[in-house]
Design a protein around this motif. Structure first.
Motif, PDB file in Angstrom:
ATOM      1  N   ASN A  36      -3.163  41.449  12.010  1.00 25.65           N
ATOM      2  CA  ASN A  36      -1.994  40.923  11.310  1.00 25.65           C
ATOM      3  C   ASN A  36      -1.810  39.409  11.445  1.00 25.65           C
ATOM      4  OD1 ASN A  36      -1.086  43.133   9.953  1.00 25.65           O
ATOM      5  ND2 ASN A  36       0.434  43.736  11.471  1.00 25.65           N
ATOM      6  N   PHE A  37      -2.643  38.786  12.256  1.00 30.07           N
ATOM      7  CA  PHE A  37      -2.598  37.321  12.356  1.00 30.07           C
ATOM      8  C   PHE A  37      -3.016  36.648  11.052  1.00 30.07           C
ATOM      9  CE2 PHE A  37      -6.649  38.861  14.178  1.00 30.07           C
ATOM     10  CZ  PHE A  37      -7.554  38.266  13.307  1.00 30.07           C
ATOM     11  N   ILE A  38      -3.614  37.407  10.136  1.00 27.34           N
ATOM     12  CA  ILE A  38      -4.038  36.823   8.861  1.00 27.34           C
ATOM     13  C   ILE A  38      -2.850  36.251   8.087  1.00 27.34           C
ATOM     14  CG2 ILE A  38      -6.030  38.354   8.653  1.00 27.34           C
ATOM     15  CD1 ILE A  38      -4.377  39.865   6.456  1.00 27.34           C
ATOM     16  N   TYR A  39      -1.676  36.838   8.272  1.00 26.53           N
ATOM     17  CA  TYR A  39      -0.511  36.417   7.491  1.00 26.53           C
ATOM     18  C   TYR A  39      -0.021  35.019   7.866  1.00 26.53           C
ATOM     19  CZ  TYR A  39      -0.321  41.397   6.387  1.00 26.53           C
ATOM     20  OH  TYR A  39      -0.633  42.671   5.970  1.00 26.53           O
ATOM     21  N   SER A  40      -0.376  34.568   9.030  1.00 28.05           N
ATOM     22  CA  SER A  40       0.079  33.250   9.475  1.00 28.05           C
ATOM     23  C   SER A  40      -1.088  32.284   9.690  1.00 28.05           C
ATOM     24  CB  SER A  40       0.873  33.381  10.783  1.00 28.05           C
ATOM     25  OG  SER A  40       0.085  33.991  11.795  1.00 28.05           O
ATOM     26  N   THR A  41      -2.278  32.667   9.235  1.00 29.86           N
ATOM     27  CA  THR A  41      -3.469  31.859   9.493  1.00 29.86           C
ATOM     28  C   THR A  41      -4.219  31.591   8.196  1.00 29.86           C
ATOM     29  OG1 THR A  41      -3.660  33.047  11.603  1.00 29.86           O
ATOM     30  CG2 THR A  41      -5.494  31.625  10.965  1.00 29.86           C
ATOM     31  N   VAL A  42      -4.022  30.422   7.647  1.00 27.75           N
ATOM     32  CA  VAL A  42      -4.707  30.088   6.397  1.00 27.75           C
ATOM     33  C   VAL A  42      -6.063  29.440   6.650  1.00 27.75           C
ATOM     34  CG1 VAL A  42      -3.621  27.819   6.172  1.00 27.75           C
ATOM     35  CG2 VAL A  42      -4.450  28.993   4.129  1.00 27.75           C
ATOM     36  N   ASN A  71     -11.865  40.378   4.689  1.00 26.74           N
ATOM     37  CA  ASN A  71     -11.502  40.903   3.379  1.00 26.74           C
ATOM     38  C   ASN A  71      -9.984  40.982   3.219  1.00 26.74           C
ATOM     39  OD1 ASN A  71     -14.153  41.198   2.516  1.00 26.74           O
ATOM     40  ND2 ASN A  71     -14.342  43.275   3.299  1.00 26.74           N
ATOM     41  N   ARG A  72      -9.311  41.404   4.288  1.00 31.22           N
ATOM     42  CA  ARG A  72      -7.835  41.421   4.257  1.00 31.22           C
ATOM     43  C   ARG A  72      -7.297  40.006   4.087  1.00 31.22           C
ATOM     44  NH1 ARG A  72      -4.298  43.382   8.575  1.00 31.22           N
ATOM     45  NH2 ARG A  72      -2.828  43.698   6.886  1.00 31.22           N
ATOM     46  N   TRP A  73      -7.841  39.071   4.830  1.00 27.56           N
ATOM     47  CA  TRP A  73      -7.400  37.669   4.775  1.00 27.56           C
ATOM     48  C   TRP A  73      -7.598  37.090   3.379  1.00 27.56           C
ATOM     49  CZ3 TRP A  73     -10.474  33.366   3.704  1.00 27.56           C
ATOM     50  CH2 TRP A  73      -9.888  32.115   3.949  1.00 27.56           C
ATOM     51  N   TYR A  74      -8.765  37.340   2.820  1.00 24.67           N
ATOM     52  CA  TYR A  74      -9.110  36.812   1.496  1.00 24.67           C
ATOM     53  C   TYR A  74      -8.158  37.355   0.431  1.00 24.67           C
ATOM     54  CZ  TYR A  74     -12.061  35.770  -2.602  1.00 24.67           C
ATOM     55  OH  TYR A  74     -12.547  35.321  -3.810  1.00 24.67           O
ATOM     56  N   ASP A  75      -7.927  38.649   0.460  1.00 29.04           N
ATOM     57  CA  ASP A  75      -7.032  39.258  -0.532  1.00 29.04           C
ATOM     58  C   ASP A  75      -5.596  38.772  -0.369  1.00 29.04           C
ATOM     59  OD1 ASP A  75      -9.063  40.691  -1.715  1.00 29.04           O
ATOM     60  OD2 ASP A  75      -8.671  42.534  -0.603  1.00 29.04           O
ATOM     61  N   TYR A  76      -5.153  38.648   0.881  1.00 30.73           N
ATOM     62  CA  TYR A  76      -3.774  38.228   1.118  1.00 30.73           C
ATOM     63  C   TYR A  76      -3.518  36.814   0.602  1.00 30.73           C
ATOM     64  CZ  TYR A  76       0.391  36.485   3.395  1.00 30.73           C
ATOM     65  OH  TYR A  76       1.611  35.888   3.623  1.00 30.73           O
ATOM     66  N   TRP A  77      -4.398  35.872   0.949  1.00 27.18           N
ATOM     67  CA  TRP A  77      -4.144  34.477   0.583  1.00 27.18           C
ATOM     68  C   TRP A  77      -4.392  34.204  -0.896  1.00 27.18           C
ATOM     69  CZ3 TRP A  77      -1.256  31.350   3.285  1.00 27.18           C
ATOM     70  CH2 TRP A  77      -1.067  31.630   4.629  1.00 27.18           C
ATOM     71  N   SER A  78      -5.293  34.939  -1.522  1.00 25.13           N
ATOM     72  CA  SER A  78      -5.479  34.778  -2.967  1.00 25.13           C
ATOM     73  C   SER A  78      -4.266  35.337  -3.706  1.00 25.13           C
ATOM     74  CB  SER A  78      -6.766  35.452  -3.433  1.00 25.13           C
ATOM     75  OG  SER A  78      -6.799  36.820  -3.072  1.00 25.13           O
ATOM     76  N   ASP A  79      -3.737  36.464  -3.231  1.00 26.37           N
ATOM     77  CA  ASP A  79      -2.529  37.032  -3.845  1.00 26.37           C
ATOM     78  C   ASP A  79      -1.331  36.106  -3.640  1.00 26.37           C
ATOM     79  OD1 ASP A  79      -3.797  39.273  -4.789  1.00 26.37           O
ATOM     80  OD2 ASP A  79      -3.233  40.546  -3.099  1.00 26.37           O
ATOM     81  N   LEU A  80      -1.230  35.519  -2.450  1.00 28.47           N
ATOM     82  CA  LEU A  80      -0.126  34.607  -2.177  1.00 28.47           C
ATOM     83  C   LEU A  80      -0.204  33.388  -3.085  1.00 28.47           C
ATOM     84  CD1 LEU A  80       2.330  33.880  -0.434  1.00 28.47           C
ATOM     85  CD2 LEU A  80       0.767  32.702   1.133  1.00 28.47           C
TER      86      LEU A  80
END
Length: 209
Positions: A36-42, A71-80
């Motif tokens: 879940n650190f992906i949400y705060s780590t660009v 993959n989670r990180w990539y999808d999250y930040w592209s969606d954001l």
């Protein structure tokens, strides 16, 4: 005015494109919690560091956890990034969306499971709309009101890589929003008491464009 944060996200997303990643592990709450650190780590380099530390901490296979997390990180930040593009276009959208209805936007890669060519699909978009609706879970249908899909397609088949092309996507989305036409949306009755409005934004690169 373009959000400068978009340039940062786009730059960081590029790091993911050169990595061949096969993640066969099904998404689950446990590993979601570990990553879940992906949400705060660009920053890509920080993500890599945290993946290694978390794999050791939670005693999981580091390579498998790496593939799962990037993959989670990539999808999250592209969606954001797409959400930021849309928020910057909100005032324009309100002008053209006279009914002031709320719309959800969802970015998807061209679904190979649909089994049709790009040309056929674009000429028969309603079939894709029904296919997407029938592919959704019952819970998703209950939550679905009005949605506009951003469909990614590139000739080489690596549609997912277009998620990192934020500037390009921004131009396509902004043009759609600025010329929004409610009459071009599809009406679909997913539930007895609910009629949803569904639209498509085609984000296509290559000779097919």
């Amino acid at each position: 005015m373009k959000d400068p944060y978009l340039d940062i996200i786009e730059s960081e997303l590029q790091h993911r494109l050169s990595i061949t990643s096969e993640c066969n592990k099904k998404q689950n709450h446990l590993w979601d919690g570990y990553s879940n650190f992906i949400y705060s780590t660009v920053k890509w380099e920080n993500v890599i560091s945290k993946i290694s530390k978390s794999a050791i901490k939670y005693k999981v296979n580091e390579e498998e956890f790496f593939n799962y997390t990037i993959n989670r990180w990539y999808d999250y930040w592209s969606d954001l990034a797409v959400e930021l593009v849309l928020s910057n276009s909100k005032n324009i959208f309100s002008i053209h969306n006279d009914t002031k209805e709320l719309f959800d936007f969802k970015m998807i890669v061209f679904p190979e499971g649909f089994g049709k060519s790009l040309q056929y699909t674009r000429e028969n978009s309603k079939e894709l709309i029904y296919w997407l609706a029938n592919s959704s879970s019952q819970q998703s249908k209950k939550n679905l009101e009005n949605i506009i899909y951003i469909v990614l397609y590139t000739d080489d088949g690596e549609h997912w890589k277009l998620k990192a092309q934020i500037s390009w996507l921004s131009d396509i989305i902004s043009a759609y929003v600025a010329t929004f036409d409610d009459s071009r949306l599809f009406r679909l009755q997913l539930l007895p008491y609910q009629i949803s409005k569904i639209g498509l934004i085609w984000a296509v690169k290559g000779q097919a464009n």
